[in-house]
Design an enzyme around this catalytic site. Structure first.
Site, PDB file in Angstrom:
ATOM      1  N   LYS A  39      -6.514   0.077 -12.282  1.00  0.00           N
ATOM      2  CA  LYS A  39      -6.240  -0.472 -10.950  1.00  0.00           C
ATOM      3  C   LYS A  39      -7.513  -0.581 -10.101  1.00  0.00           C
ATOM      4  O   LYS A  39      -8.348   0.319 -10.110  1.00  0.00           O
ATOM      5  CB  LYS A  39      -5.209   0.405 -10.224  1.00  0.00           C
ATOM      6  CG  LYS A  39      -3.886   0.558 -10.965  1.00  0.00           C
ATOM      7  CD  LYS A  39      -3.214  -0.785 -11.216  1.00  0.00           C
ATOM      8  CE  LYS A  39      -1.897  -0.620 -11.968  1.00  0.00           C
ATOM      9  NZ  LYS A  39      -1.276  -1.924 -12.272  1.00  0.00           N
ATOM     10  N   ARG A  51     -17.879 -15.503  -8.556  1.00  0.00           N
ATOM     11  CA  ARG A  51     -16.527 -16.015  -8.769  1.00  0.00           C
ATOM     12  C   ARG A  51     -16.003 -15.794 -10.181  1.00  0.00           C
ATOM     13  O   ARG A  51     -14.792 -15.746 -10.390  1.00  0.00           O
ATOM     14  CB  ARG A  51     -16.484 -17.514  -8.434  1.00  0.00           C
ATOM     15  CG  ARG A  51     -16.763 -17.797  -6.973  1.00  0.00           C
ATOM     16  CD  ARG A  51     -16.805 -19.287  -6.690  1.00  0.00           C
ATOM     17  NE  ARG A  51     -15.537 -19.949  -6.961  1.00  0.00           N
ATOM     18  CZ  ARG A  51     -15.322 -21.250  -6.849  1.00  0.00           C
ATOM     19  NH1 ARG A  51     -16.343 -22.038  -6.484  1.00  0.00           N
ATOM     20  NH2 ARG A  51     -14.150 -21.773  -7.109  1.00  0.00           N
ATOM     21  N   HIS A 102     -22.640 -23.673 -27.024  1.00  0.00           N
ATOM     22  CA  HIS A 102     -23.718 -23.479 -26.042  1.00  0.00           C
ATOM     23  C   HIS A 102     -25.078 -23.563 -26.721  1.00  0.00           C
ATOM     24  O   HIS A 102     -26.012 -24.203 -26.201  1.00  0.00           O
ATOM     25  CB  HIS A 102     -23.555 -22.117 -25.367  1.00  0.00           C
ATOM     26  CG  HIS A 102     -24.773 -21.652 -24.616  1.00  0.00           C
ATOM     27  ND1 HIS A 102     -25.293 -22.324 -23.529  1.00  0.00           N
ATOM     28  CD2 HIS A 102     -25.590 -20.578 -24.812  1.00  0.00           C
ATOM     29  CE1 HIS A 102     -26.369 -21.679 -23.085  1.00  0.00           C
ATOM     30  NE2 HIS A 102     -26.576 -20.631 -23.847  1.00  0.00           N
ATOM     31  N   ASP A 155     -20.118 -23.769 -18.521  1.00  0.00           N
ATOM     32  CA  ASP A 155     -19.229 -22.756 -17.958  1.00  0.00           C
ATOM     33  C   ASP A 155     -18.427 -23.322 -16.786  1.00  0.00           C
ATOM     34  O   ASP A 155     -17.226 -23.037 -16.659  1.00  0.00           O
ATOM     35  CB  ASP A 155     -20.022 -21.527 -17.503  1.00  0.00           C
ATOM     36  CG  ASP A 155     -20.602 -20.740 -18.672  1.00  0.00           C
ATOM     37  OD1 ASP A 155     -20.290 -21.087 -19.830  1.00  0.00           O
ATOM     38  OD2 ASP A 155     -21.352 -19.774 -18.439  1.00  0.00           O
ATOM     39  N   ASP A 170     -25.582 -24.994 -40.408  1.00  0.00           N
ATOM     40  CA  ASP A 170     -24.667 -24.807 -41.538  1.00  0.00           C
ATOM     41  C   ASP A 170     -25.002 -23.548 -42.340  1.00  0.00           C
ATOM     42  O   ASP A 170     -25.137 -23.584 -43.568  1.00  0.00           O
ATOM     43  CB  ASP A 170     -24.701 -26.042 -42.445  1.00  0.00           C
ATOM     44  CG  ASP A 170     -24.129 -27.277 -41.767  1.00  0.00           C
ATOM     45  OD1 ASP A 170     -23.385 -27.115 -40.779  1.00  0.00           O
ATOM     46  OD2 ASP A 170     -24.442 -28.395 -42.210  1.00  0.00           O
ATOM     47  N   HIS A 220     -30.186  -8.372 -26.589  1.00  0.00           N
ATOM     48  CA  HIS A 220     -29.722  -9.338 -27.589  1.00  0.00           C
ATOM     49  C   HIS A 220     -30.846 -10.286 -28.027  1.00  0.00           C
ATOM     50  O   HIS A 220     -30.793 -10.838 -29.118  1.00  0.00           O
ATOM     51  CB  HIS A 220     -28.513 -10.124 -27.060  1.00  0.00           C
ATOM     52  CG  HIS A 220     -28.855 -11.155 -26.028  1.00  0.00           C
ATOM     53  ND1 HIS A 220     -28.855 -10.894 -24.671  1.00  0.00           N
ATOM     54  CD2 HIS A 220     -29.225 -12.464 -26.145  1.00  0.00           C
ATOM     55  CE1 HIS A 220     -29.194 -11.979 -24.014  1.00  0.00           C
ATOM     56  NE2 HIS A 220     -29.415 -12.945 -24.872  1.00  0.00           N
ATOM     57  N   ARG A 273     -25.942 -20.381  -9.590  1.00  0.00           N
ATOM     58  CA  ARG A 273     -25.946 -19.190 -10.453  1.00  0.00           C
ATOM     59  C   ARG A 273     -25.279 -18.014  -9.752  1.00  0.00           C
ATOM     60  O   ARG A 273     -24.457 -17.305 -10.339  1.00  0.00           O
ATOM     61  CB  ARG A 273     -27.393 -18.836 -10.828  1.00  0.00           C
ATOM     62  CG  ARG A 273     -27.516 -17.603 -11.724  1.00  0.00           C
ATOM     63  CD  ARG A 273     -28.974 -17.207 -11.894  1.00  0.00           C
ATOM     64  NE  ARG A 273     -29.108 -16.077 -12.798  1.00  0.00           N
ATOM     65  CZ  ARG A 273     -28.982 -14.814 -12.439  1.00  0.00           C
ATOM     66  NH1 ARG A 273     -28.720 -14.515 -11.173  1.00  0.00           N
ATOM     67  NH2 ARG A 273     -29.115 -13.838 -13.331  1.00  0.00           N
ATOM     68  N   VAL A 317      -9.145 -13.812 -17.518  1.00  0.00           N
ATOM     69  CA  VAL A 317      -8.866 -14.150 -16.123  1.00  0.00           C
ATOM     70  C   VAL A 317      -8.791 -15.664 -15.936  1.00  0.00           C
ATOM     71  O   VAL A 317      -7.899 -16.171 -15.267  1.00  0.00           O
ATOM     72  CB  VAL A 317      -9.956 -13.556 -15.199  1.00  0.00           C
ATOM     73  CG1 VAL A 317      -9.686 -13.931 -13.740  1.00  0.00           C
ATOM     74  CG2 VAL A 317     -10.021 -12.044 -15.354  1.00  0.00           C
TER      75      VAL A 317
END
Length: 537
Positions: free
Chosen positions: A367, A284, A79, A231, A49, A145, A278, A68
């Site tokens: 493209k 994919r 997460h 995911d 919080d 990060h 993984r 996508v």
């Protein structure tokens, strides 16, 4: 307690029940789609919080992949809560299974807080920010990060005055703050040669605690367990790894001078499945060819907008998108919302950035030209900048001499696929134990498991894109790309025979026949013909 009077005993029992009820009341229950109803400790609720943690609601877990996969709407917020929950489950399971480890409430709280706060430092669109934008916006800056997560955690604690609260729950700030930060980003810098044990927060006796949130030894940690399950749930992809089994079999064993988390020998196949999962997620979804190009376009838009965006930080000082990470107050305000801020702006200075984002909204994307893999030698980072010029110079002789393509119209994306430890097999760093002796740690080599396991654990993919969104000259660009693959001795693009049928025959090893691919097949056919003639005679 020596109290024999029935009235006093009943009164004491009533007080104990009330204390138990009060303890239960201050625990919050979260209904999570992956882990179900989970209880969150009140100290963790206090951390959740805060503005710094709530910021994670506005950062997509999968970045541009959402453009996508329509279901990929999950954010870093849920997460992080899931990782904090799983961290608590694993450390408690070890403590209950092995009381001799002396895992106390301080250890449990610190591990949970580290799991909860490990992703506080993510920028807009998650890995797009630290993997694509920052290297281009601030070349030479060594930043991850995880480093920002530690800085944001310190900012969260100090700006919300949570140090006294942490002490009230029994934490020793001189040790525990270091322990939490070390779990997130590794050892705090110390003078070289001071000690063989690099950590300050906990001694070697509790070395296994550093393998729960972010396992640097082999990559088996609760962070992966949560994002695999979460995911896959949102992407619509099957998750083949069941972390519940690992929780059942996890225990700590002594390995030389250190203690490590081990699992049963029979679980080795499941762990290979974990790393295979993984790899499948990367192929994919995470490294989807269209998702990657959308993230590249967003990166280009952010680079165009960077000089003109102003984010107010501490002391009223203003920062850009690329410099906000230098001040946590400014960084707290930097989320995926910056995309809409640019898109809906009428500032003429943001016109170029706005145009790129508008093209994403209208699906006028760069493209896709093709994909290949290097031969025996991988492309080095030093070569990256020169690759577009190489492709532009690889003009096929079959094309008109008047036609020329420019290097600035090509984008080359070099992607690494691995099991999490570059070319190494992570299972080589996992220790197991047998049913017959649960205290003795052993290693299990790949050849002891199966002959079907991969020989290599890393590979490099090279994808090429064409910046022109109208598709003009795209067919020509694809022929340039195939010619470049021939020149560099790369693998034949999967669609090479379709986009450049006049070029692919020029490279002999690209045009193997069925007889060439199956040694001995032609000899077998000739033998069959001879037998037929013999019977006919």
């Amino acid at each position: 307690m020596g109290i024999r009077a029935i009235g006093l005993r009943l009164s004491l029992l009533d007080c104990l029940r009330k204390l138990e009820q009060n303890g239960a009341d201050i625990m919050k229950v979260f209904n999570d789609p992956i882990h179900g109803h989970i209880e969150i400790h009140p100290l963790l609720v206090r951390i959740i919080d805060t503005p710094q943690f709530q910021r994670l609601r506005y950062i997509k877990q999968l970045g541009g992949t959402y453009y996508v996969f329509p279901g990929a709407t999950n954010n870093r917020f849920e997460h992080s809560i899931g990782v904090g929950h799983l961290a608590g489950r694993l450390v408690r399971a070890l403590g209950e299974r092995q009381p001799e480890l002396k895992i106390d409430q301080r250890d449990i709280l610190c591990v949970q807080i580290a799991g909860l706060c490990h992703d506080l430092g993510h920028g807009p669109f998650s890995h797009m920010f630290d993997g694509r934008f920052i290297p281009l916006a601030r070349p030479g800056l060594k930043w991850k990060h995880e480093k920002a997560s530690v800085q944001m955690f310190e900012h969260l604690i100090d700006s919300n005055e949570l140090r006294p609260v942490m002490e009230d729950y029994g934490l020793n700030l001189s040790e525990d703050m270091d322990f939490i930060k070390e779990q997130i980003a590794g050892p705090i810098e110390t003078k070289k040669g001071c000690s063989s044990w690099p950590y300050r927060g906990r001694t070697e006796e509790k070395s296994f605690l550093y393998e729960i949130v972010a396992n640097k030894r082999n990559g088996i940690d609760v962070d992966k367990w949560d994002y695999f399950a979460r995911d896959c749930h949102h992407l619509g992809i099957q998750n083949n790894f069941d972390f519940e089994r690992f929780l059942k079999f996890a225990r700590v064993c002594q390995v030389k001078s250190k203690k490590h988390i081990c699992t049963r020998d029979k679980e080795v196949g499941n762990l290979y499945d974990m790393f295979h999962t993984r790899n499948c997620l990367h192929r994919r979804a995470y490294q989807h060819k269209i998702g990657n190009i959308i993230e590249t376009m967003i990166t280009h838009a952010f680079l165009k907008a960077d000089p003109y965006i102003r984010i107010k930080g501490s002391g009223g000082k203003e920062y850009k998108i690329s410099t906000a990470l230098d001040d946590m107050e400014a960084y707290t305000k930097l989320t995926d919302d910056i995309f809409l801020k640019i898109l809906h702006s009428d500032d003429p200075e943001l016109a170029e950035a706005r145009e790129i984002l508008h093209k994403i909204e209208c699906r006028e994307l760069y493209k896709y030209v093709g994909e290949t893999q290097p031969g025996s030698e991988e492309i080095t980072k030093e070569e990256y900048d020169g690759l577009p010029a190489e492709i532009a110079a690889a003009k096929p002789k079959t094309l008109s001499q008047d036609m020329e393509l420019k290097a600035e119209d090509f984008i080359v994306d070099v992607i690494y696929m691995d099991y999490g430890m570059k070319e190494k097999n992570p299972i080589d760093n996992v220790h197991f134990y047998c049913k017959s002796d649960i205290t003795h740690a052993i290693r299990i080599t790949k050849d002891q498991v199966s002959n079907f396991l991969p020989e290599k654990f890393a590979e490099q993919l090279i994808r090429v894109y064409w910046k022109k969104t109208d598709g003009k000259n795209l067919d020509v660009a694809r022929k340039y790309f195939v010619q470049w693959c021939i020149n560099r001795n790369f693998t034949k693009p999967p669609n090479g025979d379709v986009i450049a049928p006049e070029l692919t025959p020029m490279k002999p090893n690209w045009n193997l026949t069925e007889e060439d691919e199956k040694p001995g097949l032609s000899d077998h056919r000739e033998a069959s013909k001879s037998k037929t003639r013999l019977f006919q005679d």
